[in-house]
Design a protein around this motif. Structure first.
Motif, short mmCIF file in Angstrom:
data_model
loop_
_atom_site.label_atom_id
_atom_site.label_comp_id
_atom_site.label_asym_id
_atom_site.label_seq_id
_atom_site.Cartn_x
_atom_site.Cartn_y
_atom_site.Cartn_z
N LEU A 105 0.83 -1.21 0.00
CA LEU A 105 0.00 0.00 0.00
C LEU A 105 0.87 1.26 0.00
O LEU A 105 0.56 2.24 -0.69
CB LEU A 105 -0.94 0.01 1.22
CG LEU A 105 -2.06 -1.03 1.20
CD1 LEU A 105 -2.88 -0.95 2.46
CD2 LEU A 105 -2.94 -0.84 -0.02
N ILE A 106 1.97 1.23 0.77
CA ILE A 106 2.86 2.40 0.83
C ILE A 106 3.50 2.62 -0.54
O ILE A 106 3.55 3.73 -1.06
CB ILE A 106 3.93 2.22 1.92
CG1 ILE A 106 3.29 2.25 3.30
CG2 ILE A 106 5.00 3.30 1.81
CD1 ILE A 106 4.24 1.98 4.43
N LEU A 107 3.98 1.53 -1.14
CA LEU A 107 4.66 1.67 -2.44
C LEU A 107 3.68 2.06 -3.55
O LEU A 107 4.05 2.77 -4.47
CB LEU A 107 5.42 0.38 -2.78
CG LEU A 107 6.89 0.35 -2.38
CD1 LEU A 107 7.70 1.28 -3.25
CD2 LEU A 107 7.14 0.72 -0.93
N VAL A 143 -4.71 1.59 -8.91
CA VAL A 143 -3.37 0.99 -8.84
C VAL A 143 -3.36 -0.16 -7.85
O VAL A 143 -2.79 -1.23 -8.11
CB VAL A 143 -2.32 2.06 -8.45
CG1 VAL A 143 -0.99 1.43 -8.11
CG2 VAL A 143 -2.14 3.06 -9.57
N THR A 144 -4.03 0.04 -6.70
CA THR A 144 -4.06 -1.00 -5.68
C THR A 144 -4.74 -2.26 -6.21
O THR A 144 -4.27 -3.38 -5.99
CB THR A 144 -4.78 -0.48 -4.42
OG1 THR A 144 -4.15 0.73 -4.03
CG2 THR A 144 -4.71 -1.47 -3.30
N VAL A 145 -5.85 -2.07 -6.92
CA VAL A 145 -6.55 -3.23 -7.47
C VAL A 145 -5.69 -3.92 -8.51
O VAL A 145 -5.56 -5.15 -8.51
CB VAL A 145 -7.91 -2.79 -8.09
CG1 VAL A 145 -8.54 -3.96 -8.85
CG2 VAL A 145 -8.85 -2.31 -7.01
N ALA A 146 -5.02 -3.12 -9.37
CA ALA A 146 -4.20 -3.70 -10.41
C ALA A 146 -3.03 -4.48 -9.84
O ALA A 146 -2.56 -5.45 -10.45
CB ALA A 146 -3.69 -2.60 -11.34
N SER A 147 -2.55 -4.07 -8.64
CA SER A 147 -1.37 -4.74 -8.10
C SER A 147 -1.73 -5.76 -7.03
O SER A 147 -0.87 -6.21 -6.28
CB SER A 147 -0.40 -3.71 -7.53
OG SER A 147 -0.99 -3.06 -6.44
N LEU A 148 -3.02 -6.13 -6.96
CA LEU A 148 -3.45 -7.10 -5.94
C LEU A 148 -2.63 -8.38 -6.00
O LEU A 148 -2.30 -8.96 -4.96
CB LEU A 148 -4.93 -7.42 -6.11
CG LEU A 148 -5.90 -6.56 -5.31
CD1 LEU A 148 -7.33 -6.99 -5.55
CD2 LEU A 148 -5.58 -6.62 -3.82
N GLY A 149 -2.31 -8.82 -7.22
CA GLY A 149 -1.53 -10.05 -7.38
C GLY A 149 -0.20 -9.95 -6.65
O GLY A 149 0.17 -10.83 -5.88
N PHE A 150 0.49 -8.81 -6.88
CA PHE A 150 1.79 -8.62 -6.24
C PHE A 150 1.65 -8.53 -4.73
O PHE A 150 2.45 -9.09 -3.98
CB PHE A 150 2.46 -7.36 -6.78
CG PHE A 150 3.41 -7.67 -7.89
CD1 PHE A 150 4.65 -8.21 -7.61
CD2 PHE A 150 3.07 -7.45 -9.21
CE1 PHE A 150 5.54 -8.52 -8.61
CE2 PHE A 150 3.94 -7.76 -10.23
CZ PHE A 150 5.18 -8.29 -9.94
#
Lengths: 302, 234
Positions: free
Chosen positions: B165-167, B187-194
């Motif tokens: 979340l910070i990044l 962005v958070t949704v898109a990076s959920l996998g990571f």
């Protein structure tokens, strides 16, 4: 750039990175992008160039296109997508953002290439001795860890362990190596500490082993770069570089001082490329002199 | 008050309002960039300064260096699996046995050092602050986490998500120059996998490493007197 004193190159890159991120004026950003790009062309090899382009170009395209899809501000609609305007201004803003990100990435790369860890440590070992000690010891451990890891991997191969080449196999092999490395490195660390204590660590002020001298080019360039930075900072601070895309793009050079500030920023951005060109030219000239004279003569160098 | 304390007080009394004012006046368009970067940098400074001021056992310093090197080495060793890295687990384990300060230093220096290999950039201060704080809080909670492995794994999972979340925040502000909530969510949704990979990898590495590494660190702590509140160098 690498031959410059770290006291010059470190603040230079930090300042250019900060200015690139803070000034949101397309003409200025273009200068930053081109300057960083020229230096990138000079300092990377073919393989690296291809890898970088393969990353930067899709990223730039993605950022450019993403903006008009999500943001419908702007006066000139190009076409409509699900009843939402795809505007020219929004597309331009996307392109500007892409240029900004790519130049930040290029400058970060230039910084990483020029201000290497030894220069960073040289700068900070005086102010933060303990932090610098941890970093330099850790830096020494890394190549050792790599070597050990390779040796352990070879040993695994010789015995025929983890030979299937699947992801789980790879992971398990890495885990085993990691366990071994942890034990060995921590044991080694205690030994290192004992040895350092035995040699009188902490009894006197630490002296960095790499000694950088403030040469004539550093002395000449420092005030010039500082002056350029001040001009740009004053320009940014007084609003001479303010720019807005919405509803329609404004004049990128709003007042009399803007041209000076932008010119200073372009010069500042092109400094690494220019300096590199100058060094290369000098190298060529000196080389041809050496080959022309049969007996080595003392040539006047800086 | 020593001269140094006065200086550090002045540093914050001047710099924090200066950052706020600069963001509101000169850099109004990019206030989020200024604020977030300065917040990250200024949050690192007090930890490092207080670490420098205190006296430390030399063995502890070298052991921190070894843990930093091992964290970064792990990032290189497990290169096949993207995002699946032991850094957070190593930082947490260091903090559990060497205390919050050592945890902070291990986390932030591991971030700094690994970026010498993977590329420095505006994200460096954020990574340093995030990993540092992960170590710091693990050190504060050591009494609970040391004994209780499931709780320790839960902590690893939670900080994995928080790190992401910070990044993401840094990424949103970095790309756009300003902070828009909707974009942050996108962005958070898109990076959920990571984010999931971070959380899972922290749990896996804590499960794998807690026992063997914990045993080594406990033994070292006992043998060389490196309790969480370090004694003075003799």
């Amino acid at each position: 750039m690498k031959s410059l004193h770290p006291l010059l190159s470190f603040p230079y890159f930090v300042a250019v990175l900060a200015l690139t991120m803070l000034i949101r004026n397309p003409v200025a950003t273009l200068g930053s992008l081109l300057g960083a790009f020229c230096y990138w062309l000079m300092t990377t090899n073919g393989k690296e160039k291809r890898a970088d382009l393969g990353f930067y170009i899709p990223l730039a395209v993605l950022i450019t296109v993403a903006n008009p899809v999500f943001s419908h501000n702007g006066r000139t609609p190009l076409f409509f997508l699900n009843d939402n305007a795809f505007t020219l201004e929004s597309l331009l803003y996307g392109a500007f953002n892409a240029a900004l990100i790519v130049s930040v990435l290029l400058w970060s790369k230039a910084y990483s290439k020029t201000v290497t860890s030894d220069k960073f440590l040289y700068l900070f070992s005086g102010i933060l001795p303990k932090t610098a000690l941890i970093l330099s010891v850790a830096l020494r451990y890394l190549p050792m860890l790599r070597k050990e890891a390779r040796r352990l991997k070879d040993a695994q191969k010789t015995v025929g362990l983890y030979s299937k080449g699947s992801v789980t196999d790879n992971f398990l092999s890495s885990c085993k190596i990691y366990y071994a490395l942890i034990g060995r490195t921590l044991e080694n660390a205690v030994g290192t500490a004992e040895s350092m204590r035995a040699r009188g660590w902490g009894k006197a002020k630490r002296v960095p082993c790499a000694r950088y001298r403030f040469h004539t080019p550093d002395k000449v360039l420092a005030p010039v770069l500082l002056f350029l930075f001040v001009v740009v900072a004053v320009g940014a601070g007084t609003g001479s570089l303010t720019f807005s895309f919405y509803p329609a793009p404004t004049d990128p050079l709003p007042n009399g001082f803007s041209a000076f500030a932008v010119a200073a920023f372009w010069l500042l951005s092109f400094f690494p490329a220019l300096y590199e060109t100058e060094v290369n030219l000098q190298w060529r000239l000196l080389q041809s002199k050496i080959s022309a004279s049969a007996t080595p003569q003392r040539t006047k160098t800086r | 008050m020593t001269k140094r304390t006065v200086l550090s007080c002045l540093f914050f009394l001047l710099l924090i309002p200066l950052t706020a004012v600069l963001g509101l006046t000169v850099f109004r368009d990019v206030k989020w960039v200024v604020w977030s970067l300065m917040a990250a940098v200024l949050s690192i400074v007090p930890f490092i300064v207080s670490f420098e001021k205190r006296e430390h056992n030399l063995t502890l310093l070298v052991l921190i260096a070894a843990m930093v090197a091992l964290s970064v080495g792990g990032r290189i060793l497990f290169y096949i699996l993207p995002g699946f890295k032991p850094i957070t687990a190593m930082v947490i384990l260091t903090a559990l046995y060497f205390g919050p300060e050592a945890g902070y230093m291990t986390g932030s220096l591991a971030a700094l050092l690994s970026n010498f290999y993977f590329g420095q950039g505006p994200w460096t201060p954020f990574q340093m602050a995030a990993w540092g704080l992960i170590g710091f809080f693990a050190g504060l909670l050591h009494a609970r986490l040391q004994k209780n492995t499931p709780l320790c794994c839960a902590y690893g999972a939670v900080v994995g998500v928080l790190y992401s979340l910070i990044l993401n925040f840094q990424h949103t502000v970095g790309v756009r120059g300003t902070f828009v909530w909707d974009e942050y969510v996108a962005v958070t949704v898109a990076s959920l996998g990571f984010t999931a990979v971070y959380a899972v990898s922290n749990v896996v590495f804590l499960l794998l490493l807690k026992k063997p590494v914990g045993r080594i660190l406990e033994r070292v702590t006992l043998k060389y007197g490196l309790a969480p509140t370090p004694e003075k160098e003799k």
